[in-house]
Design an enzyme around this catalytic site. Structure first.
Site, PDB file in Angstrom:
ATOM      1  N   GLY A 383       0.776  -1.226   0.000  1.00 44.25           N
ATOM      2  CA  GLY A 383       0.000   0.000   0.000  1.00 44.25           C
ATOM      3  C   GLY A 383       0.808   1.276   0.000  1.00 44.25           C
ATOM      4  N   GLY A 385       2.861   2.290  -2.871  1.00 41.73           N
ATOM      5  CA  GLY A 385       3.132   2.793  -4.208  1.00 41.73           C
ATOM      6  C   GLY A 385       2.338   4.052  -4.511  1.00 41.73           C
ATOM      7  CB  CYS A 388      -0.699   1.256  -4.031  1.00 40.47           C
ATOM      8  SG  CYS A 388      -1.355  -0.204  -3.206  1.00 40.47           S
ATOM      9  CG  ASP A 421       7.210  -3.718  -4.815  1.00 39.76           C
ATOM     10  OD1 ASP A 421       7.276  -2.760  -5.598  1.00 39.76           O
ATOM     11  OD2 ASP A 421       6.326  -4.595  -4.879  1.00 39.76           O
ATOM     12  N   GLY A 444       8.414   1.281  -9.991  1.00 46.22           N
ATOM     13  CA  GLY A 444       7.313   1.340 -10.932  1.00 46.22           C
ATOM     14  C   GLY A 444       7.196   2.721 -11.533  1.00 46.22           C
ATOM     15  CG  MET A 471      -0.051  -4.253 -11.548  1.00 44.33           C
ATOM     16  SD  MET A 471      -0.430  -4.187 -13.315  1.00 44.33           S
ATOM     17  CE  MET A 471      -0.775  -5.913 -13.629  1.00 44.33           C
ATOM     18  NE  ARG A 484       0.667  -7.388  -7.330  1.00 42.14           N
ATOM     19  CZ  ARG A 484       0.828  -6.479  -6.375  1.00 42.14           C
ATOM     20  NH1 ARG A 484      -0.223  -5.814  -5.930  1.00 42.14           N
ATOM     21  NH2 ARG A 484       2.023  -6.249  -5.868  1.00 42.14           N
ATOM     22  CD  GLN A 496      -6.758  -4.163  -2.485  1.00 48.04           C
ATOM     23  OE1 GLN A 496      -5.631  -4.107  -1.992  1.00 48.04           O
ATOM     24  NE2 GLN A 496      -7.505  -5.252  -2.407  1.00 48.04           N
ATOM     25  N   GLY A 556      14.053  20.605   3.422  1.00 41.92           N
ATOM     26  CA  GLY A 556      14.965  19.755   2.667  1.00 41.92           C
ATOM     27  C   GLY A 556      14.666  19.696   1.183  1.00 41.92           C
TER      28      GLY A 556
END
Length: 572
Positions: A383, A385, A388, A421, A444, A471, A484, A496, A556
């Site tokens: 969760g 990405g 996502c 990931d 990705g 996806m 998936r 999702q 920053g």
């Protein structure tokens, strides 16, 4: 009763104050209070640990310890992720690495790592198995730069097998799938090919297909002065006096032939004079630019592919293995399932030489279950990405920095590499993921929008863009990615992920070197020369970090400007 209750309350209070977390030593009941008071009254400073000067020595020692702690700035990773009482999860942006001592040049920084127990890479990059990120072109390009491409499975089995075969058949400098035309096609059709692909030098076979008998080649010089382009056949202008090389042929041998005959294109034929590939002088020069290529024992480029955990995915995997697959990624948003564990055990029993990456996981218990099942690598992230929405929809997941640190800490005990990931948006995030224990990062959105990613560019509001989708988006689920999310049989598809677009990033030939160089600069600033050294410095406490407030995170980044232009890199 009141007196007894007060006495009991007093004893309880004493136990609380002198609990294990209390820093004061417990009082010695054998010495009367009056005696202790008397000793203090008469100025006696003796105790069991050093006579009259013991307290002074202890005070000096404590001062030295405090000075040492002050000289070592801020926190180790263990203090942030294991000893904190805030019960918070942290992302990459929440932490900042404090600089170390530099005594080496940036070119001395090495990025070699492992993606599985047996597969080593020279660049810690893995492309995500998403249908807007990785097909054959991406897998080839990222392998040339030392990483690994994982081809998505949101396509029929035959198509995924074909993509894997393209990668395995590719050789640096060899065009394994050249544009081929037939003799009876016209010059106008040749012009269309030039417009689409940007080059002439087209091999001609009897039926216009690869692996057919070669009959000629047509170049720009052959057609420059042809006026009737609609009515002129290629057969009337093509060159038939050909210079070819017969397979097996090395790049060195091909270069000798090209140099000797001063040709721009060199067809490669088999013993039956059938065209199998093509070499161009330009591509031959480019081949020298990829010394980091990820190759297997047979010198072919390494290739990964994703599959699900359903019974028919076992049939899919058999065909992928026959195509030469090097590593399989079991693709699931929540990897700690009986389906994935059964699949891992079946793969290890059926294809013992095939490396298996399991996931996704975010906790040590999840990781332990998959390691016990036999995985050779782990994907970490749930969760996080950019496209996502799992954490919003399902309330499950974990901030990525905390997930990577905790899973990697357990996986190291078993020698299992970890792939971070998701949640990676810049080279600083990559450095932090590697510092937290990841061996590689899976990207990705950072690779979507490059020339090698699937899809066509389009313009919107003056920007050149490409489509990018999760996806877990409904669009991707319609094409099969619902497996998936364990939703292939669900009556209602719950998204999702989302669909969107990303800015054009250009070719990987310039983009990947920029990412590598950024990581090397960051590791140099931290005072470490390679990834094992980075991990050792982080785990030993030598590498220090601080937590950043929202204001510090804002400071920053770029701030205080009316307008600015983002330019990430420029080729030399």
């Amino acid at each position: 009763m009141k007196s007894a209750r007060r006495s009991l309350d007093g004893r309880r209070a004493g136990l609380n104050e002198c609990s294990p977390s209390c820093s004061r030593p417990l009082p010695r009941p054998s010495v009367p209070c009056t005696a202790r008071s008397s000793a203090r009254t008469h100025g006696e400073r003796q105790d069991s640990r050093g006579g009259p000067h013991g307290r002074a020595r202890r005070t000096a020692s404590a001062a030295r310890r405090r000075a040492g702690r002050r000289a070592l700035p801020r926190y180790s990773l263990a203090e942030v992720f294991e000893q904190s009482r805030s019960h918070s999860g942290y992302t990459y942006d929440d932490i900042i690495v404090l600089p170390g001592e530099i005594d080496f040049g940036v070119d001395a920084v090495a990025l070699e790592t492992k993606v599985t127990k047996k597969i080593a890479l020279k660049t810690p990059f893995v492309s995500s198995p998403m249908d807007t990120v990785t097909e054959a072109n991406m897998a080839i390009a990222i392998a040339q730069h030392g990483g690994l491409g994982v081809i998505h499975y949101n396509m029929p089995v035959a198509d995924q097998v074909a993509e894997v075969k393209k990668v395995k058949a590719y050789k640096n400098g060899f065009i394994s799938a050249p544009v081929v035309m037939a003799p009876d096609q016209t010059i106008a059709e040749l012009d269309d090919v030039k417009e689409k692909y940007g080059h002439f030098g087209i091999p001609i076979t009897v039926d216009g297909k690869l692996h057919s008998k070669l009959v000629g080649i047509v170049t720009k010089r052959d057609v420059d002065f042809v006026e009737d382009r609609e009515g002129t056949k290629i057969s009337s202008v093509m060159s038939t006096d050909l210079v070819v090389a017969t397979e097996p042929c090395t790049l060195s041998e091909a270069n000798d032939v090209l140099s000797k005959n001063k040709k721009g294109k060199l067809p490669i034929v088999n013993a039956n004079y059938e065209l199998v590939s093509l070499i161009s002088r330009t591509d031959l020069r480019k081949a020298r630019d990829y010394p980091l290529s990820s190759v297997g024992a047979d010198k072919s480029l390494l290739c990964g592919a994703a599959i699900g955990t359903r019974p028919n995915d076992r049939l899919r995997l058999k065909e992928l293995v026959d195509a030469g697959l090097d590593v399989v990624v079991l693709d699931s948003s929540q990897g700690d399932s009986v389906f994935q564990k059964d699949m891992v055990k079946w793969i290890k029993a059926t294809f013992p030489g095939l490396e298996v990456i399991g996931g996704n996981v975010v906790t040590r218990l999840q990781a332990k279950h998959l390691i016990e099942a036999g995985v050779d690598g782990l994907r970490v992230g749930m969760g996080v990405g950019s496209i996502c929405t799992t954490q919003v929809v399902c309330a499950c997941g974990r901030p990525q920095a905390s997930a990577v640190y905790n899973v990697a800490r357990l996986a190291r005990q078993y020698g299992v590499p970890v792939i971070a990931d998701g949640g990676v948006g810049n080279t600083g995030h990559i450095i932090k993921a590697l510092m937290l224990g990841a061996s590689c990062v899976m990207m990705g959105s950072m690779l979507a929008g490059t020339d090698e990613s699937p899809g066509e560019y389009f313009f919107q509001d003056g920007a050149r863009l490409k489509r990018y989708r999760g996806m877990g988006s409904l669009e991707a689920m319609k094409q099969g990615s619902d497996k998936r999310y364990f939703a292939s049989q669900a009556k209602v598809k719950v998204a999702q992920g989302v669909s969107g677009s990303v800015i054009d990033k250009g070719p990987l030939a310039s983009y990947i070197p920029y990412l590598r160089q950024g990581i090397q600069h960051g590791m140099q600033d931290a005072g470490v020369k390679d990834l094992p050294g980075l991990l050792l410095a982080a785990s030993s406490g030598k590498l220090r970090v601080e937590l950043r407030s929202p204001a510090a995170q804002k400071e920053g980044g770029v701030h205080g400007l009316h307008s600015y232009t983002v330019r990430t890199h420029q080729s030399a």
